[in-house]
Design a protein around this motif. Sequence first.
Motif, PDB file in Angstrom:
ATOM      1  N   UNK A 117       0.841  -1.198   0.000  1.00 12.15           N
ATOM      2  CA  UNK A 117       0.000   0.000   0.000  1.00 12.15           C
ATOM      3  C   UNK A 117       0.881   1.254   0.000  1.00 12.15           C
ATOM      4  N   UNK A 118       1.900   1.195   0.864  1.00 13.59           N
ATOM      5  CA  UNK A 118       2.825   2.334   0.970  1.00 13.59           C
ATOM      6  C   UNK A 118       3.604   2.506  -0.337  1.00 13.59           C
ATOM      7  N   UNK A 119       4.096   1.396  -0.869  1.00 10.95           N
ATOM      8  CA  UNK A 119       4.866   1.458  -2.118  1.00 10.95           C
ATOM      9  C   UNK A 119       4.035   2.096  -3.229  1.00 10.95           C
ATOM     10  N   UNK A 120       2.771   1.689  -3.330  1.00  9.93           N
ATOM     11  CA  UNK A 120       1.902   2.263  -4.372  1.00  9.93           C
ATOM     12  C   UNK A 120       1.641   3.748  -4.122  1.00  9.93           C
ATOM     13  N   UNK A 121       1.490   4.121  -2.840  1.00  8.86           N
ATOM     14  CA  UNK A 121       1.254   5.537  -2.532  1.00  8.86           C
ATOM     15  C   UNK A 121       2.469   6.386  -2.914  1.00  8.86           C
ATOM     16  N   UNK A 122       3.671   5.774  -2.894  1.00 11.19           N
ATOM     17  CA  UNK A 122       4.877   6.500  -3.295  1.00 11.19           C
ATOM     18  C   UNK A 122       5.085   6.407  -4.807  1.00 11.19           C
ATOM     19  N   UNK A 123       4.097   5.884  -5.495  1.00 13.43           N
ATOM     20  CA  UNK A 123       4.175   5.820  -6.956  1.00 13.43           C
ATOM     21  C   UNK A 123       5.114   4.747  -7.467  1.00 13.43           C
ATOM     22  N   UNK A 124       5.377   3.707  -6.651  1.00 15.42           N
ATOM     23  CA  UNK A 124       6.349   2.687  -7.049  1.00 15.42           C
ATOM     24  C   UNK A 124       5.727   1.628  -7.956  1.00 15.42           C
TER      25      UNK A 124
ATOM     26  N   UNK B 244      13.649  18.174   5.143  1.00 15.52           N
ATOM     27  CA  UNK B 244      12.656  18.168   6.213  1.00 15.52           C
ATOM     28  C   UNK B 244      11.233  18.127   5.638  1.00 15.52           C
ATOM     29  N   UNK B 245      11.009  18.917   4.600  1.00 17.36           N
ATOM     30  CA  UNK B 245       9.686  18.933   3.967  1.00 17.36           C
ATOM     31  C   UNK B 245       9.345  17.546   3.422  1.00 17.36           C
ATOM     32  N   UNK B 246      10.352  16.878   2.862  1.00 19.35           N
ATOM     33  CA  UNK B 246      10.124  15.537   2.328  1.00 19.35           C
ATOM     34  C   UNK B 246       9.744  14.567   3.451  1.00 19.35           C
ATOM     35  N   UNK B 247      10.448  14.664   4.592  1.00 17.70           N
ATOM     36  CA  UNK B 247      10.133  13.795   5.726  1.00 17.70           C
ATOM     37  C   UNK B 247       8.699  14.032   6.212  1.00 17.70           C
ATOM     38  N   UNK B 248       8.292  15.293   6.237  1.00 10.51           N
ATOM     39  CA  UNK B 248       6.920  15.607   6.654  1.00 10.51           C
ATOM     40  C   UNK B 248       5.915  14.987   5.695  1.00 10.51           C
TER      41      UNK B 248
ATOM     42  N   UNK C  81       6.398  12.306   3.802  1.00 13.52           N
ATOM     43  CA  UNK C  81       6.395  10.852   3.984  1.00 13.52           C
ATOM     44  C   UNK C  81       5.606  10.483   5.246  1.00 13.52           C
ATOM     45  N   UNK C  82       5.812  11.245   6.306  1.00 17.62           N
ATOM     46  CA  UNK C  82       5.081  10.966   7.540  1.00 17.62           C
ATOM     47  C   UNK C  82       3.565  11.080   7.314  1.00 17.62           C
TER      48      UNK C  82
END
Length: 504
Positions: free
Chosen positions: A91-98, A193-197, A199-200
């Motif tokens: 689910x996470x992988x798909x949400x990251x467009x993988x 930092x923006x990227x981490x936010x 992803x969170x």
Amino acid sequence: MPPFVYARIARRKADTHVRFDPAALARLTHVPEPVIGLEIHLAVKARSKMFCACDADGFGSDPNTNVCPVCMGLPGSLPVANREAIALGLRFARALGCEVPERTQFHRKHYFYPDAPKNYQISQFERPIGEHGAVPIPGGRTIGITRVHLEEDAGRLVHPTYADHSLLDLNRAGAPLIEMVTEPDLRTPEEARAFLQEVRAIARALGVSDASPEEGKMRADVNVSLRNPDGSFGTKVEVKNLNSFRSVEAALAFEIRRQERVLEDGFEVVQETRGWNEGGQKTVSQRSKEEAADYRYMPDPDIPAITIHDDQIAAIDAAMPELPAAKRARYAALEVHEDAASQIAYDVHTAGVFDAVTSAWNGPAQIVANWLLSEVAGHLHQDGRTLEEAIPDPDAFAPRLANLLDLVQDRTISSTVAKELLPEVIDGAQASELVESRGLARVADEGALGTVIDAVMAAHPDVVESAREQPKAINALLGRVMKETGGTADASVVRNLIEQRLQA
Ligand SMILES: [Zn+2]
């Protein structure tokens, strides 16, 4: 201008004791661009560990009580891959467009460390659950995702000061982890930092992970280099085990400055792994990388390869909730400022309340954003409640807030009165009923207000005197009139009436 340029100029100033010359900035021909990549670990919110039935989140129990032969690595025990963790990972992988492979597989990654009881970690090597993804971040850039894989966590070593030996707790050993690796696409510490936010927020929106660094459920390693003048990548330095977004940002800022300085002084950056010293706010060398570690990856013979069917992926995609980037785009279309839009999009519950109120109310969405992010959030903070606790049902709350905002918009009540009513509206009251029963409607009647104003002016001749000299002092009179009328007076009418009286 990137902060490290300032840092360099400031350092030269300190080194040479000459006056800072702004023209020096213009003379800089090559400002090396930082190239940053992240490796992020997320604790997967599954019920059991990655390859056994122990509690995935049982870290708080007494040491070595949340264990079994599998996660203790006892001979003869057999791991079984956790279906729920795999589903969450996909689910996470798909949400990251993988892209997800047709078959995925677990590998043994061999290394010797006291907190890894098997002397290898079960991880993924070839055919991870996701590859070649992309995540848009606020500001319009998109960060490439190299890969996403599942693996097991290690145990925990404790080094007590009272003993000449270390203690080992395996409660966490075998807990499911997602590791994700980015392309070296990030350019500044702020962007990291923006990227981490982002992803969170994605992990939370999907229910894949709590992604809370403070609980150790999100950890990051960073790698950073400075691009060479010819455009090629410089030597990469890794900083390991960063436990907060703030330390990621600070460690990157420090490391960029340090590498800058090394190059300026005519040395070469050494490829190495560094740690972050939180107390000293600096990175410290841990080990140099003379050769790449050889983990002797091999497919785990105890765990069969897993086939992922197209209809599984289709089902995951169909059930995908709206992700933060899509929410931001939708809020931008409603003319909500970018910062507020991100703040709302990053929290599933805030977004739920915002969506409910904006569909219940016809006024500008930005006003709803302001009320939610400052007034409602401020009141709940004081109250020690979360939004979810105070407003469990956004659809029931939405018409009540809409009613309150209507009363402000049509000038029935002042915003002062509205803010005072808000706590009761949050807890279930209807604003229009409160206004009626308490007589809180705005008073703009000049006769009625004039009487109050005359009384206030008569009671405070000294303030009246200073208001004649200093127009700002009118605010003191205005404040007293507002207080006398319980915040119901129309402030602009009162101001006009006071000014007329002062000029008379
Ligand atoms: Zn176990």
